[in-house]
Design an enzyme around this catalytic site. Structure first.
Site, short mmCIF file in Angstrom:
data_model
loop_
_atom_site.label_atom_id
_atom_site.label_comp_id
_atom_site.label_asym_id
_atom_site.label_seq_id
_atom_site.Cartn_x
_atom_site.Cartn_y
_atom_site.Cartn_z
N HIS A 17 0.83 -1.20 0.00
CA HIS A 17 0.00 0.00 0.00
C HIS A 17 0.87 1.25 0.00
O HIS A 17 2.01 1.24 0.43
CB HIS A 17 -0.92 0.03 1.22
CG HIS A 17 -0.19 0.11 2.53
ND1 HIS A 17 0.44 -0.99 3.10
CD2 HIS A 17 0.04 1.15 3.39
CE1 HIS A 17 1.00 -0.63 4.24
NE2 HIS A 17 0.78 0.66 4.44
N LEU A 18 0.29 2.33 -0.49
CA LEU A 18 0.82 3.68 -0.35
C LEU A 18 -0.11 4.48 0.54
O LEU A 18 -1.29 4.17 0.65
CB LEU A 18 0.91 4.38 -1.72
CG LEU A 18 1.84 3.82 -2.79
CD1 LEU A 18 1.65 4.61 -4.09
CD2 LEU A 18 3.30 3.89 -2.35
#
Length: 399
Positions: free
Chosen positions: A237-238
């Site tokens: 994820h970012l």
């Protein structure tokens, strides 16, 4: 209008947000121009308006662990203009981080992961359209949505039953961070059922760059924490969020390392970082070069953090007001395995960039630029180790 980008099919439970290169905002506002708008939001892009309205809707629905309104904020005296914010609720109410012991740790279906989130936490899924002018189209283009259902984890021999949205190829899921750092705090992730560990990929890096260009707000930031760099979940994820304050690192001076790749070194900052710069016209090659660096760090078991923001061209000199390009800062640092949270803040992507979410009132009242620098220095590689890493990276990138 942002509505032209959003398509909610009758059989779907999650909206699509379709975009194309025509939606990119290449000429970014300077902070002086941003301040002239004050509370007027007419400068926001369709992406900004869609993301912010959906995020606020979910805040009003009580889907977060705590309400996030106006955070108490101050700019610390000193040359670096650190932005300190008091966020007591995050330190108290956030989910317990996963037990991390290796930068190369494999995905573990038995730990918390994003296949276990509530469907209501999904904002929308983003799909890049090959259509040249998505904004002017009467029809939103993109893949269809399967909706919510039970599926098998697609990660090799790992088997896991999960209740999630299966993304069509090329989509990115946008999910609220239920323990937000700032306004609009979301997570960007590829299809969660792929069960990818927290090791940056070219596709997700490319999306991170594109998302910054989709926003017209100079304070929209995107970042990545590696395992050992205070990533709390080992599922790719970012982070994305708005911080409506100028950061020193957006215009700080740098030293060219590989000019042909727009690869620089920032040393006039408490946390030296590697810097990639792009004007937005070569995003794919920039994403590839960034991942060459992060892959190198993973192979060497070096923890790292990454911060994407609009910024000035490093070739124009220190302090430029222009924000027409994208700066990607990468910090190599000591790992945080088993580290006790005893300081005023954790040292991760925000803190290294100059944004300090402080855990308690006492530390917020007493924090100074010098105390921040001391905390950050304790998390950095030794000078000789960092110098050798810089030489190794330049040699590696030029192969």
């Amino acid at each position: 209008m942002e509505e032209e980008h959003i398509n909610q099919r009758p059989s779907a439970t999650v909206e699509e947000y379709s975009y194309s290169e025509a939606d990119f905002v290449f000429s970014g506002l300077s902070w002086k121009e941003r301040r002239q708008y004050a509370e007027d939001t007419s400068f926001l892009s369709p992406f900004d308006k869609a993301l912010q309205s959906k995020w606020e809707q979910k805040m009003n629905e009580g889907l977060f662990r705590y309400p996030l309104r106006n955070l108490q904020t101050k700019i610390l005296p000193g040359s670096l203009s650190y932005v300190a914010q008091l966020n007591i609720q995050r330190s108290i109410n956030r989910r317990k981080p996963e037990d991390i012991w290796s930068i190369q740790q494999k995905f573990n279906p038995n730990q918390f992961n994003y296949n276990k989130i509530k469907p209501e936490e999904i904002v929308f899924q983003m799909i890049r359209s090959e259509t040249e002018h998505c904004v002017d189209s009467d029809k939103v283009h993109g893949s269809s949505v399967n909706g919510m259902g039970t599926s098998d984890c697609k990660s090799g021999s790992t088997h896991q039953r999960c209740c999630i949205l299966e993304c069509k190829g090329g989509c990115t899921l946008v999910v609220i961070n239920v323990s937000p750092l700032e306004f609009g705090h979301v997570l960007f992730m590829p299809d969660p059922s792929l069960c990818l560990p927290q090791i940056l990929t070219e596709d997700l890096m490319l999306f991170g760059l594109e998302s910054v260009l989709l926003s017209a707000h100079p304070g929209f930031r995107v970042g990545f924490n590696s395992l050992g760099g205070f990533a709390s979940v080992n599922h790719l994820h970012l982070h994305g969020f708005y911080l409506d304050h100028d950061l020193f690192i957006e215009s700080s001076s740098s030293k060219p390392l590989c000019p042909e790749m727009n690869f620089h070194l920032i040393t006039h900052f408490p946390a030296p970082s590697f810097l990639f710069y792009t004007d937005g016209r070569n995003l794919k090659s920039t994403a590839q070069n960034i991942c060459k660096v992060t892959d190198f760090l993973v192979a060497k078991n070096i923890a790292h953090n990454l911060f994407i923001t609009r910024g000035s061209n490093p070739d124009t000199g220190n302090g430029s007001e222009g924000r027409n390009g994208i700066r990607v800062n990468i910090w190599a640092r000591k790992p945080s395995f088993g580290a006790k949270e005893v300081s005023a803040f954790n040292v991760a992507l925000c803190e290294l960039a100059g944004h300090l979410p402080v855990k308690n009132q006492e530390d917020f009242n007493s924090i100074t630029e010098d105390s921040v620098i001391d905390i950050i220095h304790n998390c950095l590689l030794a000078d000789d180790e960092f110098t050798q890493l810089s030489l190794d990276l330049v040699e590696y990138l030029r192969k």
